[in-house]
Enzyme design. Structure first.
Site, PDB file in Angstrom:
ATOM      1  N   LYS A 130      26.389  22.496   3.499  1.00 39.65           N
ATOM      2  CA  LYS A 130      24.958  22.845   3.394  1.00 39.65           C
ATOM      3  C   LYS A 130      24.617  23.997   4.338  1.00 39.65           C
ATOM      4  O   LYS A 130      23.938  24.943   3.948  1.00 39.65           O
ATOM      5  CB  LYS A 130      24.072  21.630   3.730  1.00 39.65           C
ATOM      6  CG  LYS A 130      24.339  20.406   2.888  1.00 39.65           C
ATOM      7  CD  LYS A 130      23.413  19.262   3.235  1.00 39.65           C
ATOM      8  CE  LYS A 130      23.553  18.735   4.654  1.00 39.65           C
ATOM      9  NZ  LYS A 130      24.855  18.105   4.958  1.00 39.65           N
ATOM     10  N   ARG A 177      35.547  21.580  12.385  1.00 44.82           N
ATOM     11  CA  ARG A 177      34.483  22.608  12.468  1.00 44.82           C
ATOM     12  C   ARG A 177      34.333  23.122  13.901  1.00 44.82           C
ATOM     13  O   ARG A 177      34.401  22.356  14.856  1.00 44.82           O
ATOM     14  CB  ARG A 177      33.146  22.014  12.014  1.00 44.82           C
ATOM     15  CG  ARG A 177      31.983  22.980  12.263  1.00 44.82           C
ATOM     16  CD  ARG A 177      30.726  22.576  11.577  1.00 44.82           C
ATOM     17  NE  ARG A 177      30.297  21.239  11.918  1.00 44.82           N
ATOM     18  CZ  ARG A 177      29.277  20.616  11.328  1.00 44.82           C
ATOM     19  NH1 ARG A 177      28.608  21.223  10.377  1.00 44.82           N
ATOM     20  NH2 ARG A 177      28.941  19.412  11.694  1.00 44.82           N
TER      21      ARG A 177
END
Ligand code: AP5
Length: 205
Positions: free
Chosen positions: A15, A120
Site C-alpha cells: 500500500k 523491509r
C-alpha cells in the site's frame, strides 16, 4: 475535482509503495494513518500513547484515528487513503465524512507478506521504502542509513496479520459486497502492480 482513492490490503501488501506513486502521478495527498501515528507515537491521549498499541501490533483506538483522518481529509482536495479504515466502525465513519471514487485491494499471500515486512527497510531522510532482497538500496550512503520499523519483527508481524484478518478483512468484504472493490494481484513486481493500479484509477476516477 481530484480523485478520492482508497487503497486496501494486508500489512506488507504494498500500500505504501503504490500510494507514494499515486500521490505523485495524480498530484493528490497521501493520507496514511500509520505515518501520522508514527509521527505522534508518544503523544498522550486519554486512551494512552499510540506507541503502546503499535509496538504490540494492535489497533490504535478509533477516536484517535478517526480524528486524524477527518482533519487530513478536510484539508485535502484529492487523496489516496492508506491504512484506514481498518475495522467496520472506521468504514462507517469514513462513509459519513467523504465519498470515494476508487477502492483498490492489493491481494498478497500471507507468507509473502511476512517475508516482505521482515525484510523491509526505510530511509529516514526521504521516507523511501526498500527491501533487503527485492529492492536493496544501491547507493552505499543510503544503504548505511536505512532503518527497520519497530513493528517489523516476525512476532509483531504475525500479530498484525492476525489483527488484520479479524478486523480488516470484514472491511474488504464490505466494499466487495457494495461492488466497489477492484482486486489487483499484489504479488506481481512493483512496476506491474503500478500498471494495474494506474489503469484502474484511469478507468474509474
Ligand atoms: P501501517 O503503517 O498502516 O502499516 P500496515 O497497514 O501494517 O502496512 P505496512 O505499511 O506495514 O505495509 P504496506 O502495505 O504499506 O507495504 P509496503 O509498501 O511498505 O500501520 C502500522 C500500525 O499503526 C498498525 O499496526 C496500528 O497499530 C496502527 N494503525 C495504523 N492505521 C490504523 C487505523 N486506521 N486504526 C487503528 N490503528 C492503526 O511494502 C512492504 C515491503 O514489501 C517493502 O519492503 C517493499 O519494498 C516490498 N514490496 C512492496 N511491493 C512489492 C512487490 N510488488 N513485490 C515485492 N516486494 C514489494
Amino acid at each position: 475535482m481530484e480523485p478520492h482513492i482508497l487503497i486496501l490490503g494486508a500489512p506488507g501488501a504494498g500500500k505504501g509503495t503504490q500510494s507514494r506513486r499515486i500521490a505523485e502521478e495524480y498530484d493528490v495527498e497521501h493520507v496514511t494513518t500509520g505515518d501520522a501515528l508514527r509521527a505522534n507515537k508518544h503523544m498522550e491521549t486519554e486512551h494512552g500513547t499510540p506507541a503502546s498499541y503499535m509496538d504490540e501490533g494492535e489497533l490504535v483506538p478509533d477516536p484517535v484515528v478517526n480524528e486524524i483522518v477527518r482533519a487530513a481529509l478536510d484539508e485535502a482536495d484529492g487523496y489516496v487513503l492508506d491504512g484506514y479504515p481498518r475495522n467496520l466502525s472506521q468504514a462507517e465513519y469514513l462513509h459519513e465524512i467523504t465519498d470515494l471514487d476508487v477502492v483498490l485491494y492489493l491481494d498478497v499471500d500471507e507468507e509473502e507478506l511476512v517475508h516482505r515486512l521482515t525484510g523491509r527497510r526505510l530511509d529516514p531522510e526521504t521516507g523511501d521504502i526498500y527491501h533487503v532482497e527485492y529492492d536493496p538500496a544501491e547507493d552505499e550512503e543510503v544503504a548505511e542509513r536505512l532503518v527497520q520499523r519497530e513493528d517489523d519483527t516476525e512476532e509483531t508481524v504475525r500479530e498484525r496479520l492476525r489483527v488484520y484478518r479479524e478486523n480488516t478483512e470484514p472491511v474488504v468484504e464490505f466494499y466487495d459486497d457494495e461492488g466497489a472493490l477492484v482486486r489487483i494481484d499484489g504479488e506481481q513486481s512493483p512496476d506491474e502492480v503500478w500498471k494495474d493500479v494506474r489503469d484502474t484509477i484511469d478507468s474509474n476516477a
